[in-house]
Design an enzyme around this catalytic site. Structure first.
Site, PDB file in Angstrom:
ATOM      1  N   GLU A 292       0.822  -1.218   0.000  1.00 10.63           N
ATOM      2  CA  GLU A 292       0.000   0.000   0.000  1.00 10.63           C
ATOM      3  C   GLU A 292       0.853   1.263   0.000  1.00 10.63           C
ATOM      4  O   GLU A 292       0.790   2.065   0.933  1.00 10.63           O
ATOM      5  CB  GLU A 292      -0.894   0.021   1.249  1.00 10.63           C
ATOM      6  CG  GLU A 292      -1.785  -1.176   1.427  1.00 10.63           C
ATOM      7  CD  GLU A 292      -2.493  -1.182   2.795  1.00 10.63           C
ATOM      8  OE1 GLU A 292      -2.061  -0.464   3.717  1.00 10.63           O
ATOM      9  OE2 GLU A 292      -3.483  -1.909   2.918  1.00 10.63           O
ATOM     10  N   ARG A 295       3.227   7.692  -0.401  1.00 16.17           N
ATOM     11  CA  ARG A 295       4.318   8.648  -0.584  1.00 16.17           C
ATOM     12  C   ARG A 295       5.311   8.238  -1.665  1.00 16.17           C
ATOM     13  O   ARG A 295       5.737   9.063  -2.479  1.00 16.17           O
ATOM     14  CB  ARG A 295       5.059   8.762   0.760  1.00 16.17           C
ATOM     15  CG  ARG A 295       6.097   9.840   0.829  1.00 16.17           C
ATOM     16  CD  ARG A 295       6.954   9.659   2.089  1.00 16.17           C
ATOM     17  NE  ARG A 295       6.148   9.433   3.276  1.00 16.17           N
ATOM     18  CZ  ARG A 295       5.708  10.392   4.078  1.00 16.17           C
ATOM     19  NH1 ARG A 295       5.997  11.650   3.827  1.00 16.17           N
ATOM     20  NH2 ARG A 295       4.969  10.099   5.147  1.00 16.17           N
ATOM     21  N   CYS A 363      -0.236  33.892  10.108  1.00 18.25           N
ATOM     22  CA  CYS A 363       0.130  34.454  11.413  1.00 18.25           C
ATOM     23  C   CYS A 363       0.442  33.371  12.433  1.00 18.25           C
ATOM     24  O   CYS A 363      -0.313  33.140  13.381  1.00 18.25           O
ATOM     25  CB  CYS A 363      -0.995  35.333  11.923  1.00 18.25           C
ATOM     26  SG  CYS A 363      -1.404  36.596  10.737  1.00 18.25           S
ATOM     27  N   GLU A 364       1.542  32.674  12.214  1.00 19.48           N
ATOM     28  CA  GLU A 364       2.028  31.631  13.123  1.00 19.48           C
ATOM     29  C   GLU A 364       3.530  31.550  12.913  1.00 19.48           C
ATOM     30  O   GLU A 364       3.979  31.520  11.764  1.00 19.48           O
ATOM     31  CB  GLU A 364       1.493  30.240  12.719  1.00 19.48           C
ATOM     32  CG  GLU A 364       0.023  30.046  12.751  1.00 19.48           C
ATOM     33  CD  GLU A 364      -0.461  29.410  14.046  1.00 19.48           C
ATOM     34  OE1 GLU A 364       0.387  29.075  14.914  1.00 19.48           O
ATOM     35  OE2 GLU A 364      -1.676  29.283  14.195  1.00 19.48           O
TER      36      GLU A 364
END
Ligand SMILES: *Cc1c(COP(=O)(O)O)cnc(C)c1O
Length: 434
Positions: A292, A295, A363-364
């Site tokens: 399976e 990636r 904004c992080e």
């Protein structure tokens, strides 16, 4: 100015078959990325169909005469055009939700090509899987097995099932993507699994077809694959010895890829990491080995194309602020992942570089792509490629900060198509009420 370490200097086109430089510009197959940015805008995910086709074929060839079935893990990249590409290669699929089942059904994939994994399938999802006559449910708890049996009784045919055994193996690149150890929420211990197989051996509503054991993701060495598949093969044989006619041995996905300086297994090495006896075991059972991969098939077949908005210098640090952000590609924030970033315009061979932070507009402080990465001088308006973004990229994107999600583009030879249009402002408000 700076000195780059050898791995930082590596050219990602050397290990991403779909991409190359032509006449000083980055191309996907034979389409220029600058041209795509012109037409589709940025940020945009760009995928090479040739690259994921080549990956699929290479894995298929590596598994060779071992009776096998590749079940592409839909969650890695579930764009319909990508799925259709795998369907055309006669791939099977691994899903983890009813939504993924719906995607596959919408492009005409037959149930017998679908394996349903996941630790928390709802009753409704189980029903959908049964109605679609899927190949296999990978069951992850006794409670789920009861629900599966009761839903099978309702539709009136036996549910094709395997137990996802937790092989108790440490593997996987990051704590969030390791799944095969007993402390993880996935799978069932062997002793318990065995008890369930035997208890339901004569069940009208459970048809035991196999055993499964996905152990984690981004695994770059052979040993975990060997250990897990040897263990599963032993359990498989033991259950067959008990008269339970299993045919499917599902060893999951998890084959790692190169992002920066990883040294992943080639598919040939992966195939060689599997126990020698697996072929005869599968032939004796008249069955198939299921793998399976997600990636490993799509990760390096895609880039995230982004444009520099601003650069700024502050106390000796240089920030390159781009129009892609953590909402588009959350892997750096979520897994501490590093994706290479290079200019789309090929830098001169001896260009001087300086270390920069490449960051998005959200904004992080967690909204960054790379810290202290050596880059040639870039200016506002320049295009950058964020590499290895074909898996767990768009699928993990969100509308955080009310940012419309990026476009997805599929390149095939000299042509490209927008296979998911960029979201609009209207898309952002869809479904909301005051
Ligand atoms: C996520 C997942 C996969 C795919 O993992 P990759 O690391 O992308 O190959 C395969 N099987 C199951 C059950 C999964 O949850």
């Amino acid at each position: 100015m700076g000195v780059r370490t050898p791995h930082e200097m590596q050219d990602p086109t050397s290990y991403t078959p779909g991409f190359s430089y032509r006449h000083g510009a980055l191309t996907c197959e034979s389409v220029s990325l600058a041209g795509i940015a012109e037409r589709a805008g940025t940020p945009a995910f760009v995928y090479s169909r040739a690259a994921f086709t080549a990956a699929y074929r290479e894995l298929d060839r590596a598994l060779g005469r071992l009776p096998h079935r590749i079940c592409y893990a839909v969650k890695a990249n579930s764009n319909l055009a990508v799925l259709k590409g795998f369907a055309r290669l006669a791939s099977s699929f691994d899903i983890v939700s009813g939504g993924e089942l719906f995607r596959l059904r919408s492009i005409g994939v037959r149930g017998e090509q679908i394996v349903f994994s996941g630790v928390g399938k709802t009753r409704e999802e189980i029903r959908e899987g049964l109605r679609a006559r899927i190949l296999l449910f990978n069951v992850e708890s006794e409670a789920e097995l009861e629900v599966l049996a009761s839903e099978a009784a309702r539709v009136g045919w036996a549910a094709p099932a395997a137990i996802r055994v937790n092989p108790d193996i440490e593997a996987g690149g990051h704590p969030h993507i390791a799944t095969g150890h007993h402390r993880h929420k996935f799978g069932i211990d062997w002793a318990e699994a065995r008890r369930l197989y035997l208890r339901h051996r004569n069940s009208l509503w459970i048809e035991w077809r196999g055993i499964s054991g996905h152990i984690g993701s981004q695994i770059t060495s052979a040993a975990p694959f060997w250990r897990a598949s040897a263990r599963l093969a032993k359990y498989f044989a033991e259950l067959r010895g008990e008269g339970i006619a299993l045919r499917l041995l599902d060893i999951g996905g998890g084959i790692g890829i190169r992002y920066t300086n990883e040294k992943p297994l080639t598919f040939a090495e992966y195939a060689r990491a599997l126990p020698r006896t697996l072929g005869s075991t599968m032939r004796a059972a008249g069955g198939e080995l299921l793998v399976e991969p997600g990636r490993a098939l799509t990760g390096n077949a895609g880039v995230l194309l982004t444009r520099v908005l601003y650069t700024k210098r502050s106390r000796g640090k240089t920030f390159v602020i781009v129009d892609a952000a953590m909402n588009d590609l959350i892997r750096p924030a979520l897994y501490g992942a590093a994706h290479r970033i290079t200019p789309v315009k090929q830098p001169a061979a001896r260009v001087s570089v300086s270390r920069v932070d490449v960051v998005g507009p959200v904004c992080e402080s967690g909204d960054f792509f790379l810290h202290d990465w050596p880059m040639p001088e870039v200016d506002a308006g320049d295009l950058l490629a964020i590499w290895s973004a074909g898996a767990y990229g768009f699928v993990e994107s969100s509308n955080y900060n009310s940012r419309p999600r990026a476009a997805e583009v599929l390149v095939e030879g000299g042509r490209f198509r927008v296979v998911r249009r960029r979201e609009t402002r209207e898309d952002l408000l869809r479904g909301e009420r005051i």
